[in-house]
Design a protein around this motif. Sequence first.
Motif, PDB file in Angstrom:
ATOM      1  N   TYR A   1       1.207  15.074  -8.910  1.00 11.50           N
ATOM      2  CA  TYR A   1       1.465  16.517  -8.932  1.00 11.50           C
ATOM      3  C   TYR A   1       0.417  17.264  -8.102  1.00 11.50           C
ATOM      4  O   TYR A   1       0.749  18.123  -7.283  1.00 11.50           O
ATOM      5  N   LYS A   2      -0.861  16.923  -8.309  1.00  9.49           N
ATOM      6  CA  LYS A   2      -1.943  17.604  -7.585  1.00  9.49           C
ATOM      7  C   LYS A   2      -1.868  17.362  -6.074  1.00  9.49           C
ATOM      8  O   LYS A   2      -2.361  18.175  -5.295  1.00  9.49           O
ATOM      9  N   SER A   3      -1.259  16.257  -5.669  1.00  5.29           N
ATOM     10  CA  SER A   3      -1.158  15.949  -4.231  1.00  5.29           C
ATOM     11  C   SER A   3      -0.031  16.706  -3.541  1.00  5.29           C
ATOM     12  O   SER A   3       0.026  16.742  -2.313  1.00  5.29           O
TER      13      SER A   3
ATOM     14  N   GLY B   1       2.239   8.363  -9.428  1.00  4.89           N
ATOM     15  CA  GLY B   1       1.583   7.420  -8.563  1.00  4.89           C
ATOM     16  C   GLY B   1       1.594   6.002  -9.066  1.00  4.89           C
ATOM     17  O   GLY B   1       2.421   5.599  -9.877  1.00  4.89           O
ATOM     18  N   ALA B   2       0.601   5.269  -8.599  1.00  2.00           N
ATOM     19  CA  ALA B   2       0.553   3.832  -8.835  1.00  2.00           C
ATOM     20  C   ALA B   2       0.573   3.477 -10.322  1.00  2.00           C
ATOM     21  O   ALA B   2       1.289   2.560 -10.726  1.00  2.00           O
TER      22      ALA B   2
ATOM     23  N   ALA C   1       0.852  -1.195   0.000  1.00  2.00           N
ATOM     24  CA  ALA C   1       0.000   0.000   0.000  1.00  2.00           C
ATOM     25  C   ALA C   1       0.889   1.248   0.000  1.00  2.00           C
ATOM     26  O   ALA C   1       1.903   1.293   0.694  1.00  2.00           O
ATOM     27  N   ILE C   2       0.466   2.237  -0.803  1.00  2.00           N
ATOM     28  CA  ILE C   2       1.228   3.495  -0.847  1.00  2.00           C
ATOM     29  C   ILE C   2       0.354   4.720  -0.621  1.00  2.00           C
ATOM     30  O   ILE C   2       0.883   5.801  -0.343  1.00  2.00           O
ATOM     31  N   GLY C   3      -0.955   4.584  -0.762  1.00  2.00           N
ATOM     32  CA  GLY C   3      -1.789   5.773  -0.618  1.00  2.00           C
ATOM     33  C   GLY C   3      -3.232   5.477  -0.307  1.00  2.00           C
ATOM     34  O   GLY C   3      -3.704   4.342  -0.410  1.00  2.00           O
ATOM     35  N   PHE C   4      -3.914   6.549   0.107  1.00  3.16           N
ATOM     36  CA  PHE C   4      -5.353   6.500   0.346  1.00  3.16           C
ATOM     37  C   PHE C   4      -5.928   7.866   0.019  1.00  3.16           C
ATOM     38  O   PHE C   4      -5.456   8.889   0.532  1.00  3.16           O
ATOM     39  N   GLU C   5      -6.911   7.889  -0.867  1.00  6.50           N
ATOM     40  CA  GLU C   5      -7.582   9.129  -1.282  1.00  6.50           C
ATOM     41  C   GLU C   5      -6.583  10.196  -1.743  1.00  6.50           C
ATOM     42  O   GLU C   5      -6.641  11.361  -1.340  1.00  6.50           O
ATOM     43  N   ASN C   6      -5.647   9.787  -2.596  1.00  5.67           N
ATOM     44  CA  ASN C   6      -4.618  10.654  -3.196  1.00  5.67           C
ATOM     45  C   ASN C   6      -3.708  11.324  -2.172  1.00  5.67           C
ATOM     46  O   ASN C   6      -3.204  12.415  -2.390  1.00  5.67           O
TER      47      ASN C   6
ATOM     48  N   THR D   1      -3.566  19.209 -21.632  1.00  6.91           N
ATOM     49  CA  THR D   1      -2.778  20.236 -22.303  1.00  6.91           C
ATOM     50  C   THR D   1      -2.567  21.446 -21.390  1.00  6.91           C
ATOM     51  O   THR D   1      -1.914  22.401 -21.769  1.00  6.91           O
ATOM     52  N   LYS D   2      -3.126  21.371 -20.197  1.00  9.23           N
ATOM     53  CA  LYS D   2      -3.010  22.473 -19.249  1.00  9.23           C
ATOM     54  C   LYS D   2      -1.561  22.597 -18.772  1.00  9.23           C
ATOM     55  O   LYS D   2      -0.897  21.604 -18.480  1.00  9.23           O
ATOM     56  N   GLU D   3      -1.067  23.822 -18.688  1.00 12.08           N
ATOM     57  CA  GLU D   3       0.284  24.042 -18.167  1.00 12.08           C
ATOM     58  C   GLU D   3       0.261  23.970 -16.650  1.00 12.08           C
ATOM     59  O   GLU D   3      -0.687  24.416 -16.002  1.00 12.08           O
ATOM     60  N   LEU D   4       1.302  23.399 -16.088  1.00 11.02           N
ATOM     61  CA  LEU D   4       1.432  23.285 -14.637  1.00 11.02           C
ATOM     62  C   LEU D   4       2.641  24.094 -14.205  1.00 11.02           C
ATOM     63  O   LEU D   4       3.753  23.858 -14.701  1.00 11.02           O
ATOM     64  N   PRO D   5       2.463  25.033 -13.283  1.00 16.19           N
ATOM     65  CA  PRO D   5       3.567  25.909 -12.883  1.00 16.19           C
ATOM     66  C   PRO D   5       4.781  25.121 -12.393  1.00 16.19           C
ATOM     67  O   PRO D   5       4.659  24.218 -11.572  1.00 16.19           O
ATOM     68  N   GLY D   6       5.947  25.467 -12.944  1.00 14.19           N
ATOM     69  CA  GLY D   6       7.196  24.846 -12.515  1.00 14.19           C
ATOM     70  C   GLY D   6       7.428  23.456 -13.057  1.00 14.19           C
ATOM     71  O   GLY D   6       8.374  22.779 -12.643  1.00 14.19           O
TER      72      GLY D   6
END
Length: 160
Positions: free
Chosen positions: A47-49, A97-98, A13-18, A67-72
């Motif tokens: 990234y979002k986490s 992630g997984a 297991a590595i995560g729960f609910e992101n 296609t959305k840019e992500l800062p940095g």
Amino acid sequence: MITIIAAVARNRAIGFENKLIYWLPNDLKRFKALTTGHTIVMGLNTYKSLPKGALPNRRNCVLTRSTKELPGCECFASWDEFLITCKPDEDIYIIGGASIYRQFIDKADRLCLTEVDDTPSEADTFFPDYSEGWRIDKKEAHPKDERHAFNYAFVDYVRV
């Protein structure tokens, strides 16, 4: 060199609910020490986490169809698109992630895992099976303490 880095429970297991299951200060220090100055590759959910977005002092790369840019960050639609931007001697750390772990475990040269001596009651994200094709190169065990609720070990694997 391509390295996968993660903290995994006994049941992988590595995560729960992101979110990461474990808050292990020494694991976070090790992660920072290993990845700083290098390239990290992640999926969009990883990234979002991240609480503050792109991690400092690293080349942040996100594999996403968006296609959305992500800062940095540099965004790539595929591994091949990403790989052509890398130098031959570039150290690449795959941080999750997984689905990213599953896609690229066969491409990795090394696993840098923090193996936590616990099986969490809640988990929805798991690391792929690594019981075959790898051998332990280095292992450093740590007992639980006031900042770490479980015994854990830093275990580096190399491909057999």
